[in-house]
Design an enzyme around this catalytic site. Structure first.
Site, mmCIF file in Angstrom:
data_model
loop_
_atom_site.group_PDB
_atom_site.id
_atom_site.type_symbol
_atom_site.label_atom_id
_atom_site.label_comp_id
_atom_site.label_asym_id
_atom_site.label_seq_id
_atom_site.Cartn_x
_atom_site.Cartn_y
_atom_site.Cartn_z
ATOM 1 C CG HIS A 78 44.724 34.025 114.178
ATOM 2 N ND1 HIS A 78 44.998 33.137 113.158
ATOM 3 C CD2 HIS A 78 43.988 33.339 115.080
ATOM 4 C CE1 HIS A 78 44.449 31.966 113.451
ATOM 5 N NE2 HIS A 78 43.821 32.054 114.614
ATOM 6 C CG ASP A 107 25.227 34.467 86.945
ATOM 7 O OD1 ASP A 107 25.472 34.638 88.143
ATOM 8 O OD2 ASP A 107 26.061 34.655 86.037
ATOM 9 C CD1 TRP A 143 37.912 37.164 118.192
ATOM 10 C CD2 TRP A 143 36.313 37.896 116.814
ATOM 11 N NE1 TRP A 143 36.797 36.414 118.419
ATOM 12 C CE2 TRP A 143 35.790 36.836 117.577
ATOM 13 C CE3 TRP A 143 35.478 38.515 115.880
ATOM 14 C CZ2 TRP A 143 34.473 36.383 117.433
ATOM 15 C CZ3 TRP A 143 34.178 38.045 115.754
ATOM 16 C CH2 TRP A 143 33.688 36.999 116.525
ATOM 17 C CB SER A 171 31.785 42.522 101.289
ATOM 18 O OG SER A 171 31.957 41.264 100.715
ATOM 19 C CB SER A 172 28.838 39.964 104.894
ATOM 20 O OG SER A 172 30.146 39.623 105.143
ATOM 21 C CG HIS A 255 25.855 32.862 119.980
ATOM 22 N ND1 HIS A 255 26.951 32.328 120.584
ATOM 23 C CD2 HIS A 255 25.121 31.829 119.556
ATOM 24 C CE1 HIS A 255 26.867 31.020 120.547
ATOM 25 N NE2 HIS A 255 25.761 30.690 119.932
ATOM 26 C CD GLU A 257 30.254 36.327 111.872
ATOM 27 O OE1 GLU A 257 29.289 36.931 111.350
ATOM 28 O OE2 GLU A 257 31.224 35.905 111.227
ATOM 29 C CE1 TYR A 259 25.313 27.740 116.764
ATOM 30 C CE2 TYR A 259 24.194 29.672 117.580
ATOM 31 C CZ TYR A 259 24.770 28.447 117.809
ATOM 32 O OH TYR A 259 24.830 27.940 119.069
ATOM 33 C CB SER A 270 23.214 17.634 104.748
ATOM 34 O OG SER A 270 23.235 17.948 106.107
ATOM 35 C CG HIS A 304 26.379 31.591 125.671
ATOM 36 N ND1 HIS A 304 25.584 30.796 124.892
ATOM 37 C CD2 HIS A 304 27.378 31.985 124.868
ATOM 38 C CE1 HIS A 304 26.087 30.725 123.680
ATOM 39 N NE2 HIS A 304 27.166 31.434 123.635
ATOM 40 C CG HIS A 305 29.648 34.810 123.915
ATOM 41 N ND1 HIS A 305 30.625 34.076 123.281
ATOM 42 C CD2 HIS A 305 28.506 34.546 123.244
ATOM 43 C CE1 HIS A 305 30.092 33.413 122.271
ATOM 44 N NE2 HIS A 305 28.804 33.670 122.222
ATOM 45 C CB THR A 330 23.463 20.958 117.614
ATOM 46 O OG1 THR A 330 23.074 22.319 117.777
ATOM 47 C CG2 THR A 330 24.783 20.893 116.900
ATOM 48 C CE LYS A 333 21.176 21.438 111.233
ATOM 49 N NZ LYS A 333 21.002 21.058 109.842
ATOM 50 N NE ARG A 452 40.048 33.900 124.233
ATOM 51 C CZ ARG A 452 38.933 34.237 123.544
ATOM 52 N NH1 ARG A 452 37.776 34.278 124.165
ATOM 53 N NH2 ARG A 452 38.987 34.494 122.269
#
Lengths: 527, 373, 192
Positions: A78, A107, A143, A171-172, A255, A257, A259, A270, A304-305, A330, A333, A452
């Site tokens: 998931h 293009d 994951w 791909s990315s 991390h 990732e 963002y 925006s 921080h993870h 943040t 914004k 979790r």
């Protein structure tokens, strides 16, 4: 999908191949954008049905439907599908469709690479999903695939998992290279960097993040592969390695990732809030700088993870302070968006509703993020449902709501028809209510001590989980309304003008709706 | 009347406390957990206040500045002063948050000398506790019956939060935990102590607590550690120092007697029925999580024992793998987890259950001979 | 098409971006040695590879006593007995101590093992100097044999005042599979 083909063929004045080969060999940014978007929606439904399995098992304490090993595969796949299959391709699809049109380019800069970067994705996910049917099941280590659970203690499908992540990464990276080259080289005359729409800006910065961190992820999965099969010991204490180092490498990717999955949302919001407030975006320049600041800080906060892995105090303090700092750009914004609405002339069509919900719910996710940043209390929150609630607020009612908003906002441009506003509003309200029933109570479950990634829980959490599951099913069903709206809109509906939204600004609204197969063959003049 | 009222209120007080901890962080039973709770509430209230202001302004705009009310859009779109203001104010608020956070963190890292040190070792899916100052050590396993998990029996009050042998610590003393793991990463967590620390294989982590009130405190493993991650709870009983001392002495005595009993058993031979009966109990408790109650395992992850070549023929290899485990796999070494009698019984059970009818019995003396060859 | 003149530019940017990608992939692997350096400097995770300390002149700080605890563990599936002779010693910073660790190979096979150290608190690993340690090398042990392995260490007098207890843990890992049978035989005492 065939209806989209029909729709677009009418506007194809060139002799493009028809049938399946048109889609296999297309180098047109609009075709590829559509394919990305449909692919991501299919993955959203696949990943979503796995979430339904998870929520069904957690509806009551005790084991009812699946065994714990399969439950772990569901949470793992998931997560992988939603991150790499739903959110990221959706943003790439939007980038493909909108960036050339927003900067007045005909293009993408590298159209053939664009085709490859899309077409390897279905293979990556076919491999990942097929691994679920292998003996021993698919990946079941979360994951985040922490070693040694993903090395010594994983089943043999890990090799497929690694291979599939490699393809997703390639791909990315190709997609990101394309975006950067397009933005740097293909802007219409007069379209200076500081005139670019924020969606282009945020994607530009996102693309650099992708280039910087996807290779690190590739390195991490490669090390997992060699540790498992080729006798290296990067993450094995016996050979001088360290399992905690895996987490450092993973979160150095992980991390930024996070963002990658939210910066393009900032660009979308925006665009939408000024359009429906009929007022220019407040603080354009500060928005650009804030985005860059968030991207820069994202490289300094990964640990921080990992506060509970046992770090020296000075490191804990450093990562806590850096993480807290992120709330400043943040916050800027959010304040800018509110200031944009202030003394505007607002209307509330579906895109605006999703954008408003984004601002509130994303900010709630930001607040819980700030709480999680505080190291001493993170020891209590870490690996509980509080974290699950936090990142789903940011990713579902954040990233995914912004993608929904973008879809409603640009559907008239893509299809040439207005979507059904009534159904759109129904989809919005159903999603808004169910997403909160789904994720808000998770905060309480986490605070009360529910870890979790568990298939079964103590009786104290029974009521909360029941409510959460009901919200989950409702949210899942609500997304079928969206599918209906999109199909209905592709098939027909009220004819959309070139600029269906009164306050909308940007080059994409200067071309007819639906956008012709080729736009801006002659670059527009930007003043 | 007033007495009734007071009694009613007194009866409600614990309920209210319980209700609040059911939906909020626990205040816990240590000075540190209280500080953590206070910090949590402080940050939460600050977030609420900011949210109130930001969302308030937003809803004000949404209600008043709408086209249907005839609002005409203003033209301002920049204001450097305002922008600086709303960068500086959050920064000041952050400093206000960082100060108590830093002092709490430093208080948590206190390294003064501990009175009791316990080595906590996680493995799939159980905890092992070893008191470094004495010889007492034991495993702590989930005590909830399989039937409750499978919804065949009504779930008890402490469903999934009960163990066969809880950790016991003294109140009012500093207890230091050294935390490590035998296989994958686990995380030892007791919310009431505000202690959560990862157990990393090959490395030692440390944490400490000082519990003020005697009581039973429950937690769980917090880091995904494989299939039965949800089934490895932590239960800690805090006893007064005197009770703790007598408990410890009692445990030492029990451990001594168990060793003596082992020696006595070596001379005895058990009947097949007796071995099978005990073996099944041990199998369900220690083996069935992976190899499954029907002995078929999970293909590709945990090998089946039913009809397996090792289990039906090679007895030495069978005893070896049960006693020593197999490195690089999830198969643990049960030699130090089970008694000789239990080892003999479970090996006998595996060699005769599910149609593995070898008819062979294994005695405690056989296992002992293997272990001391 | 009008972007004709920009084509060469595309190639240049793509080349640079691809180089960045390759560089970042390499950086992912470079994090491995970087992490070790970082651990060495900060005492992160209590890992250390410290063996260079010589018995140079240093003062013994008799005003402080530090409790050094020893923990031994064998990895899963490793049929050795492994224990320290004493479970803890009290030392003055600067004072050199020798502690023996006893190992016994319970099997009928010749084996080789490696002990992996870890120190808690991690910060203390910066001040724990080992003059001699069995963990510097792999430890061969013939079938059924036992051995006393010395570990000589001292604590740096600079050790922070708030450290009162240092725990040193060794986990013994089976390395037999990593050496060839010939090499294994060569490691064994000839009397076997």
């Amino acid at each position: 999908m065939s209806t989209v083909v029909g729709e677009m063929d009418q506007h194809d004045h060139h002799h493009a191949p028809s049938g399946i080969s048109r889609w296999l060999f297309t180098t047109n940014h609009k075709d590829i954008g559509s394919m990305y978007l449909w692919f991501s929606f299919i993955m959203f439904l696949v990943g979503g049905s796995m979430a339904m399995v998870i929520r069904a098992e957690l509806f009551q304490p005790g084991l009812q439907l699946v065994d714990p090993h399969f439950f772990n595969q569901m949470t793992t796949v998931h997560g992988l599908i939603m991150v790499f299959g739903a959110v990221m391709p959706a943003f790439t699809g939007l980038a493909n469709w909108m960036i050339p049109m927003m900067i007045g380019a005909p293009d993408m800069a590298l159209p053939r690479m664009n085709n490859w970067s899309f077409w390897i994705l279905p293979f990556a996910f076919a491999i990942l999903l097929a691994s679920l049917f292998m003996e021993g099941g698919g990946p079941a280590f979360g994951w985040t695939f922490y070693a040694p659970l993903s090395t010594t203690y994983s089943s043999d499908s890990t090799a497929l998992f690694v291979f599939s992540v490699h393809i997703m990464g390639i791909s990315s990276i190709m997609g990101a290279i394309n975006v950067i080259v397009t933005i740097m080289n293909m802007r219409a005359p007069g379209m200076s960097y500081m005139k670019m729409p924020l969606f282009v800006w945020t994607w530009f910065i996102t693309a650099f993040l992708l280039i910087a961190v996807m290779p690190v992820l590739a390195g991490a999965v490669t090390m997992v592969l060699t540790d498992k099969y080729f006798g290296t010991s990067f993450f094995d204490a016996a050979g001088g390695g360290d399992p905690v180092m895996f987490q450092h490498i993973f979160w150095f990717f992980g991390h930024p990732e996070v963002y990658i999955m939210i910066l393009p949302s900032f660009g979308i919001i925006s665009a939408i809030i000024p359009a429906f407030s009929r007022k220019r975006l407040f603080g354009y320049a500060s928005m650009v700088y804030a985005t860059a600041a968030i991207a820069g800080l994202s490289f300094l906060v990964w640990a921080h993870h990992m506060f509970t892995t046992g770090m020296p105090v000075f490191a804990e303090l450093f990562f806590m302070y850096c993480t807290m700092l992120i709330s400043i750009p943040t916050g800027v914004k959010v304040f800018n968006w509110v200031a944009t609405m202030w003394r505007g002339a607002m209307t509330f069509e579906t895109p605006m509703l999703f954008a408003l919900a984004f601002v509130i719910l994303f900010t709630i996710g930001g607040f819980s993020g700030l709480m999680l940043a505080i190291t001493p209390i993170d020891f209590q929150y870490h690996d509980t449902y509080f974290v699950v609630a936090h990142f789903h607020y940011v990713l579902v009612s954040g990233a995914i709501f912004s993608i929904m908003a973008a879809a409603y906002y640009w559907l008239p441009k893509w299809t040439g028809h207005m979507y059904d506003e009534k159904l759109g509003k129904l989809h919005f309200w159903a999603s808004l209510i169910s997403v909160n029933v789904l994720f808000f109570p998770m905060h309480f479950a986490g605070l009360a001590g529910m870890p979790r990634r568990i298939p079964d829980y103590s009786l104290a959490f029974a009521d909360i989980n029941q409510i959460v599951s009901i919200g989950g099913f409702a949210f899942g069903l609500s997304q079928l309304i969206f599918l209906w709206v999109v199909i209905k809109c592709v098939k027909g509906g009220e004819k959309a003008p070139a600029k269906p939204w009164e306050g909308a600004e940007g080059l994409e609204w200067t071309v007819p709706s639906p956008a012709p197969y080729h736009t801006f063959d002659t670059p527009p003049e930007v003043k | 009347m007033s007495i009734k009222l007071i009694t009613a209120l007194m009866a409600m007080a614990p309920m209210a406390a319980q209700a609040s901890s059911q939906y909020n962080l626990t205040q816990g039973v240590t000075d540190i957990s209280q500080r953590v709770f206070d910090l949590h509430m402080t940050i939460f209230y600050i977030c609420c206040a900011i949210g109130l202001i930001v969302f308030g302004a937003m809803f004000w705009a949404v209600i008043h500045h709408r086209k249907s009310k005839g609002s005409k859009p203003a033209s301002f779109h920049e204001n450097v002063k305002v922008e600086i203001l709303w960068t500086v104010i959050p920064f000041v608020i952050l400093i206000g948050m960082a100060i108590p956070a830093t002092s709490t963190l430093i208080a948590m890292e206190d390294t003064s000398e501990a009175d009791v040190t316990v080595l906590v070792t996680g493995s799939q899916w159980k905890w092992h506790y070893k008191y470094l100052e004495s010889d007492v050590e034991y495993f702590s396993l989930l005590a909830t019956q399989r039937e409750q998990i499978e919804n065949k029996l009504e779930k008890g009050e402490n469903y999934l939060l009960e163990v066969d042998r809880p950790l016991v610590i003294p109140t009012g003393k500093k207890v230091r935990f050294l935390i490590t793991s035998d296989d994958v990463i686990h995380s030892w967590w007791v919310p009431d102590f505000a202690v959560k620390k990862d157990a990393n294989p090959g490395f030692i982590n440390e944490a400490w607590t000082q519990v003020n009130e005697p009581g039973i405190y429950r937690g769980q493993c917090a880091e995904l550690c494989g299939k039965d991650h949800g089934y490895m709870p932590v239960v800690v009983i805090a006893k007064s120092p005197a009770d703790y001392e007598s408990w410890l002495a009692e445990q030492e005595e029990i451990q001594r007697q168990a060793k003596a009993e082992e020696q006595r058993l070596l001379a005895m031979s058990m009947e097949m029925d007796e071995l099978m009966e005990l073996g099944e109990r041990v199998y369900i408790g220690s083996c069935a999580a992976c190899h499954q109650a029907n002995g078929e395992g999970i293909p590709g992850v945990f090998p089946g024992l039913k009809g397996s070549a090792m289990v039906t023929s090679d007895m030495d290899a069978h005893i070896d793998i049960v006693v020593n485990g197999k490195s690089g796999t999830a198969m643990q070494a049960f030699g130090n987890q089970l008694s000789l009698k239990e080892l003999a019984a479970v090996i006998t059970y595996e060699r005769n259950a599910w149609g593995n009818n070898t008819g062979e019995t294994v005695q405690a003396a056989d296992v002992n001979a293997f272990m001391n060859q | 098409m009008s972007e004709q003149p920009t084509r060469p530019d595309n190639t240049r940017i793509v080349r640079r971006l691809l180089l960045t990608v390759i560089g970042m992939f390499a950086f992912g692997f470079a994090l491995v040695p970087l992490y070790d350096v970082f651990c060495d400097i900060t005492g992160f995770n209590g890992r250390f590879t410290d063996g260079q300390a010589a018995a140079n002149t240093r003062s013994v700080d008799t005003s402080r006593t530090i409790n050094v605890q020893f923990i031994t563990r064998v990895n899963q599936g490793m049929p050795w007995d492994f224990a320290p002779e004493v479970t803890s010693v009290r030392v003055h910073p600067g004072e050199t101590k020798v502690v023996n660790f006893l190992a016994k190979n319970r099997t009928g096979k010749n084996m080789v093992a490696q002990a992996i150290p870890s120190v808690a608190p991690g910060e203390a690993s910066l001040y724990l100097n080992k003059v001699e340690c069995f963990c510097f090398n792999q430890q061969p042990l013939a079938a059924g044999d036992n051995v006393a392995m010395p570990m000589q260490f001292y604590l740096d007098p600079e050790i922070p005042a708030d450290i009162h207890t240092v725990t040193l843990s060794y986990t013994m890992y089976d390395m037999t599979e990593n050496v060839t049978p010939d090499a294994l035989a060569a490691l064994m005492p000839t009397t076997n």
